[in-house]
Design a protein around this motif. Structure first.
Motif: not given
Length: 271
Positions: A129-141
């Motif tokens: 997950x660290x490689x996504x630290x500054x990325x936009x990530x969608x999360x299921x509610x």
């Protein structure tokens, strides 16, 4: 762990000897998060069928309401409903006040699935997950308990269903999506011609064990015992696995002609 405010009524059954005082069981209220194509009134899915299987042959009336996810959880954890389905052990520690943790009953799990990090096939299979630290990530509610696992710099885009998360990825508005693998499998079965996503097979954020959760009471104990016996029977006959297979023609057919009257209720539980 899991979406139009609609309600339903469910006739359930159990024998009065399950209660020490031998009195007739009183009504229980169950809230369910609305998850289109999984558990829903407009778009029924496998869990609609599963509820019929779990709650059959009960003698007392249990009122079930399908509510938006956050409202369903708030209703249950504030004491406004007796039971929540589907729910998981993880949601206890994330959402329930300390005083409720020892007063909740959880049935045997009806389904298990991993939380995965999905991406387009043109993107890497993320195993960190660290490689996504500054990325936009969608999360299921429905993933209420996943926030504390994520890096602080991650920008979260909340979605109500897999269809929305899938669209955000294809539009380039999100780099990855955190979703329950089973939910994604249902989406693929329903949309075989859409671009599929991938994930790293050796990386998951956790496991979701869907079950019935109730606030402890004599009536709830009897209901949990009944549901556990139903789960054991369904597992032994293979009916549990069959009910989880995506089969939308079957779900719509059963939805239209259910023998149980719980879907007749059209109003949510009063606030």
């Amino acid at each position: 762990m899991r979406y139009a405010i609609l309600g339903m009524m469910l006739t359930l059954s159990s024998t009065a000897h399950a209660l020490k005082d031998q009195q007739q069981l009183t009504s229980l209220t169950v809230v369910a998060p609305q998850i289109p194509w999984l558990l829903d009134l407009q778009h029924p899915g496998p869990y609609n069928d599963l509820m019929d299987e779990l709650f059959t042959e009960m003698s007392h009336v249990t009122k079930v309401s399908i509510l938006p996810t956050r409202r369903a959880r708030r209703q249950f954890f504030s004491g406004g409903a007796d039971c929540l389905f589907p729910a998981s052990q993880d949601s206890i520690y994330h959402e329930s006040p300390d005083q409720h943790r020892d007063g909740l009953l959880v049935s045997k799990p009806v389904n298990r699935s991993y939380i995965r990090v999905f991406s387009r096939t043109s993107e890497p299979q993320y195993n960190d997950l660290e490689v996504l630290e500054n990325a936009k990530v969608t999360v299921d509610l429905s993933l209420s308990a996943v926030d504390f696992l994520l890096p602080n710099g991650m920008e979260l885009l909340r979605t109500k269903e897999v269809r929305q998360a899938h669209a955000l990825l294809l539009q380039g508005r999100a780099k990855a999506a955190l979703m329950v693998e089973y939910d994604y499998q249902l989406f693929v079965a329903r949309n075989p011609n859409k671009e599929q996503l991938h994930f790293h097979p050796d990386f998951e954020l956790g496991m979701v064990e869907d079950a019935l959760m109730c606030i402890k009471s004599e009536q709830a104990i009897a209901l949990i015992e009944h549901v556990n016996k139903r789960i054991e029977t369904l597992m032994a006959t293979g009916a549990l696995s069959d009910s989880l297979i995506p089969n939308y023609a079957r779900s719509k057919r059963r939805f239209a002609g259910r023998s149980h009257p719980y879907l007749l209720r059209s109003n949510p539980i009063p606030q």
